[in-house]
Design an enzyme around this catalytic site. Structure first.
Site, PDB file in Angstrom:
ATOM      1  CD  GLU A 212     -78.193  28.585  88.253  1.00 35.82           C
ATOM      2  OE1 GLU A 212     -78.251  27.398  87.902  1.00 35.82           O
ATOM      3  OE2 GLU A 212     -77.429  29.399  87.712  1.00 35.82           O
TER       4      GLU A 212
ATOM      5  NE  ARG B 168     -77.127  31.678  85.905  1.00 40.85           N
ATOM      6  CZ  ARG B 168     -77.800  31.296  84.830  1.00 40.85           C
ATOM      7  NH1 ARG B 168     -78.030  32.147  83.857  1.00 40.85           N
ATOM      8  NH2 ARG B 168     -78.265  30.062  84.716  1.00 40.85           N
TER       9      ARG B 168
ATOM     10  CG  ASP C  82     -71.846  19.962  88.335  1.00 45.23           C
ATOM     11  OD1 ASP C  82     -72.235  20.510  89.367  1.00 45.23           O
ATOM     12  OD2 ASP C  82     -72.461  20.042  87.254  1.00 45.23           O
TER      13      ASP C  82
ATOM     14  CD  GLU D 205     -71.001  23.004  81.018  1.00 46.68           C
ATOM     15  OE1 GLU D 205     -71.494  23.880  81.757  1.00 46.68           O
ATOM     16  OE2 GLU D 205     -71.499  22.695  79.902  1.00 46.68           O
TER      17      GLU D 205
END
Length: 643
Positions: free
Chosen positions: A268, A272, A401, A535
Site C-alpha cells: 500500500e 499510494r 489482481d 475499478e
C-alpha cells in the site's frame, strides 16, 4: 475461531482484514524498566570497566613502553649505535627512557582513571536526583538530535536525471459543451472531497466525513502520514487545481516524515506514496517529491531481507523488522503485494542510478519463472521462507489482481522492450481464460476464482479492472488476437455495468454471484457495500479510449450521478453499506483512493485523449501516471540500472 470482518481497501489488492491491535499479539514480552534502573545498570557497567582497566594495566617489567602521549614512536631498527635498545627488530627511540619515567606515566594513567570514575559517579548522582519527566525530556532531546542527523543524511542530493519527454499533462479540454459541463461537475466533486479533508482531516491518512475528523487503518500503521494528500496530488494537478496542489506540496515538504516507529503495508505504501510522489514529480518537476519517494523507498528495502528475497507484507519504517499478515496462508506473502512493485521500483532506479530497486523486483520475477504453476495458474500465496506456494487459491480479484496488471504494464512502460514480462502476461492470461473465465446462463461473461480444485462462480468489484486490462493488452497479443481481447474487455465491462444496474442505488456491490438464477447480484450482506471503489469506472475509461463507444461515457455519468446523490455528505464523500437499500447507512470513510482513482478516471473519461495519452503514460494500480521510459531516450539507455 471466528474469522475477522473484511476491511475494504483500494485498487487491485487483497481484501484486508479489519483487525484491531489484539489481532496482532507481540511474540516477545515487553520488558518495562524505569529510567533510573536503566541508569544504575549503565553505571555499574562503567564501574566494572574502570576497575578492569585499573587492574589490568601493562606490567612495566614486561613492557618497556606503554605510551599514551605519542611523543615517542616505534620505528624500524636500522642502527643501534645511537644509544637506543634493539627490541625485536624495532628501535625504541626517545630520550630518558628509564624505569622512573615509566612509573610516573603509569601513575598518571591511574590517576586519570580515578578522576574519570569519580566524575562519572557525580554525573550519575545528578541524573538520579532528576524527576522522571526531566529524564524523559533529556532522552527526547537526544532522540531529536539523532533524527535531525538522519534527516541530513537522507537529504543528500540525488544525481540529476533529465526528465523523459512528457506529453499531455495540461490538455484534454473537450469541445462539446455537454461533455465539458460533466467534466467540470467531476472537478467540483474533487474540490468538495479535498476541501473537507483540508478542513477536518488535514495530515491524517483519510477522512471521516460525517464525524468530521481524521481516519486511518492498519495498512498505514499508527502514524499520520497524510495518505490522502499524497494520493490526491496528481489528480489535483491534471484538474488544474494548482492552489490545492501547492497546499499539498507544502505539507509534504514540511511534515512528511518516514523516520517513525510505525509498521506499514509495503504494497500500500508503494502504490499510494511512492507511486503518488513519483507521479507528482513527473507532472510538476518539483524535486521535493522525488527526494521523498527515494527516502521512503530506502525504508521499504529491509522488507526484502528474507531467505528467498520475496518481501514481507509489512515492515517497520524505523527498525526495518518485517512480517506477514497473520491470516495469510501458512505465513505466506501475497501475489498481488510482492508482484505489484515493478513499475515504481524501475522508476526509482532510473531516477537515482541505483540498480538496487530494479534488482529487487527482477529477482522476484526470476524466482517466479522457475516455479511450477498448477494448471498454468499463479496461486495467491507464496512462503518467503521456503519459496513454496501456500494454499492453491487463484484470483484475478483480491490477492492476485495487480500482479497480472503489472506484467502487462512492465512491458508497456519499457516501450515494449521487456518481452519477458509480456510473455509472462500472455501465458497467465491464456491459463486464466481457460480455467477461470465463463459465461453465465444469462450470457454474462465473468471471471471466477479457483479454490481447492474447483471454480467459485463469484466475481469481485476488484476483478472488474480486468476489462480495462484486456483492452490495454490487446495490441501486441499472441496470434494477432487483438480483436478477441478487446471484445473480452467489452464483455467484462458489460457484466460489471450490470452489477451496478441491478442495484437500487445504481452503485456496484463488493462481490456478486453467478449461481442458479442469481446473476451479477450480491447475496451475502457483507458483500453489498460500496466504498467508492474505482475499478468499474477504470474499465469504462480504457474501453472509451480504445473504442470511443459513447455508452462508456453514458455508464460513467450514471455512476457519477449515483455517487453524488448517495455518497455525498456535507463533510465529503462516504461509502454506503447496502447498495440494494433505498435508505442506506454510511460507513463514514472517505477513502484516499476515491481522490486518487475514482475521480481521476471519471475526469479522464470526459476529457480528450490528449490528456495523459496511453502511448506516453502508464498508470500504476493506484492510477498514478508514470511516463514510458523510451529506450531511445539517452537518459535511459545510458542508465546501467535499466539495461
Amino acid at each position: 475461531m471466528t474469522t475477522p470482518a473484511l476491511l475494504p481497501l483500494s485498487g487491485r489488492r487483497l481484501p484486508p482484514l479489519n483487525l484491531g491491535a489484539s489481532a496482532f499479539p507481540h511474540h516477545r514480552a515487553t520488558l518495562r524498566l524505569s529510567e533510573k534502573f536503566i541508569l544504575l545498570l549503565i553505571l555499574s557497567a562503567f564501574i566494572t570497566l574502570c576497575f578492569g582497566a585499573f587492574f589490568f594495566l601493562p606490567d612495566s617489567s614486561k613492557h618497556k613502553r606503554f605510551d599514551l602521549g605519542l611523543e615517542d614512536v616505534l620505528i624500524p631498527h636500522v642502527d643501534t649505535s645511537k644509544g637506543g635498545k634493539n627490541l625485536g627488530g624495532f628501535l625504541i627511540h626517545g630520550q630518558g627512557h628509564d624505569e622512573h619515567r615509566h612509573r610516573e606515566e603509569e601513575e598518571r594513567l591511574r590517576n586519570k582513571i580515578r578522576a574519570d570514575h569519580e566524575k562519572a559517579l557525580e554525573e550519575a548522582k545528578e541524573k538520579l536526583k532528576k524527576s522522571r519527566d526531566e529524564i524523559q525530556a533529556e532522552i527526547q532531546t537526544e532522540k531529536n538530535k539523532v533524527v535531525q542527523e538522519l534527516k541530513k543524511k537522507d537529504s543528500k542530493p540525488l544525481p540529476p536525471v533529465p526528465l523523459p519527454n512528457l506529453i499531455g499533462i495540461n490538455s484534454g479540454e473537450p469541445a462539446d459543451p455537454d461533455i465539458r459541463e460533466k467534466r467540470n461537475k467531476i472537478k467540483e466533486m474533487m474540490k468538495h472531497a479535498w476541501d473537507n479533508y483540508r478542513q477536518y482531516g488535514w495530515g491524517h491518512n483519510e477522512l471521516k466525513p460525517i464525524a468530521r475528523k481524521g481516519h486511518s487503518t492498519n495498512i498505514f500503521g499508527n502514524s499520520q502520514m497524510g495518505a490522502t494528500i499524497v494520493d490526491a496530488l496528481d489528480t489535483l494537478y491534471i484538474m488544474g487545481l494548482h492552489d490545492e496542489f501547492r497546499e499539498g506540496k507544502e505539507w509534504i515538504d514540511k511534515n512528511l516524515d518516514f523516520s517513525v516507529n510505525s509498521e506499514v503495508s509495503v504494497f500500500e505504501v508503494n502504490i499510494r506514496f511512492i507511486g503518488g510522489l513519483l507521479a507528482a514529480y513527473y507532472l510538476s518537476g518539483q524535486e521535493v517529491f522525488k527526494i521523498k519517494a527515494v527516502q521512503l523507498a530506502g525504508k521499504l528495502l529491509p522488507a526484502f531481507n528474507t531467505p528467498t528475497g520475496i518481501p514481507w507484507a509489512m515492515v517497520n519504517l524505523k527498525s526495518g523488522v518485517g512480517r506477514n499478515w497473520g491470516w495469510a496462508s501458512a505465513g505466506s506473502s501475497i501475489l498481488a503485494e510482492f508482484g505489484t512493485l515493478h513499475m515504481e521500483f524501475v522508476h526509482l532506479s532510473y531516477l537515482t542510478g541505483d540498480p538496487v530497486y530494479y534488482n529487487k523486483v527482477m529477482h522476484i520475477r526470476k524466482l517466479l519463472q522457475k516455479m511450477d504453476r498448477p494448471n498454468g495458474l499463479y496461486p495467491n500465496y507464496l512462503n518467503p521462507r521456503t519459496g513454496r506456494w501456500g494454499q492453491h487459491h487463484t484470483s484475478v480479484g483480491g490477492l492476485g489482481d495487480s500482479f497480472y496488471e503489472y506484467l502487462l504494464k512492465a512491458w508497456l512502460m519499457s516501450d515494449k522492450m521487456d518481452t519477458e514480462a509480456r510473455k509472462m502476461y500472455d501465458d497467465a492470461i491464456e491459463a486464466i481464460e481457460k480455467h477461470l473465465i465463463r459465461k453465465s446462463n444469462g450470457g454474462l461473461t465473468f471471471i471466477g476464482e479457483w479454490k481447492n480444485g474447483h471454480l467459485e462462480r463469484k466475481m469481485g468489484h476488484l476483478t472488474c479492472f480486468a476489462g480495462g486490462m484486456f483492452a490495454l493488452g490487446a495490441d501486441g497479443s499472441r496470434d494477432d488476437r487483438a480483436g478477441h481481447y478487446l471484445q473480452l474487455g467489452a464483455e467484462i465491462a458489460h457484466t460489471c455495468h450490470e452489477s451496478y444496474d441491478r442495484t437500487t442505488l445504481k452503485l456496484g456491490p463488493e462481490a456478486f454471484k453467478f449461481d442458479g438464477g442469481v446473476e451479477a447480484v450480491a447475496v451475502r450482506q457483507n458483500e453489498k457495500y460500496y466504498i467508492l471503489r474505482p475499478e468499474v469506472i477504470e474499465t469504462y475509461w480504457y474501453m472509451w479510449r480504445f473504442t470511443h463507444d459513447p455508452k462508456y461515457r453514458q455508464w460513467g455519468w450514471e455512476a457519477t450521478q449515483a455517487i453524488d446523490k448517495y455518497c455525498r455528505v456535507s463533510g465529503g464523500f462516504s461509502g454506503v453499506k447496502d447498495v440494494y437499500s433505498s435508505s442506506p447507512t454510511y460507513d463514514d470513510v472517505q477513502q484516499s483512493f476515491f481522490l486518487a482513482e475514482t475521480l481521476k478516471y471519471l475526469y479522464l473519461l470526459f476529457s480528450n485523449d490528449d490528456l495523459l495519452p496511453l502511448d506516453n503514460w502508464v498508470f500504476n494500480t493506484e492510477a498514478h501516471p508514470l511516463p514510458v521510459l523510451h529506450l531511445a531516450n539517452t537518459t535511459l539507455s545510458g542508465n546501467p540500472a535499466y539495461r
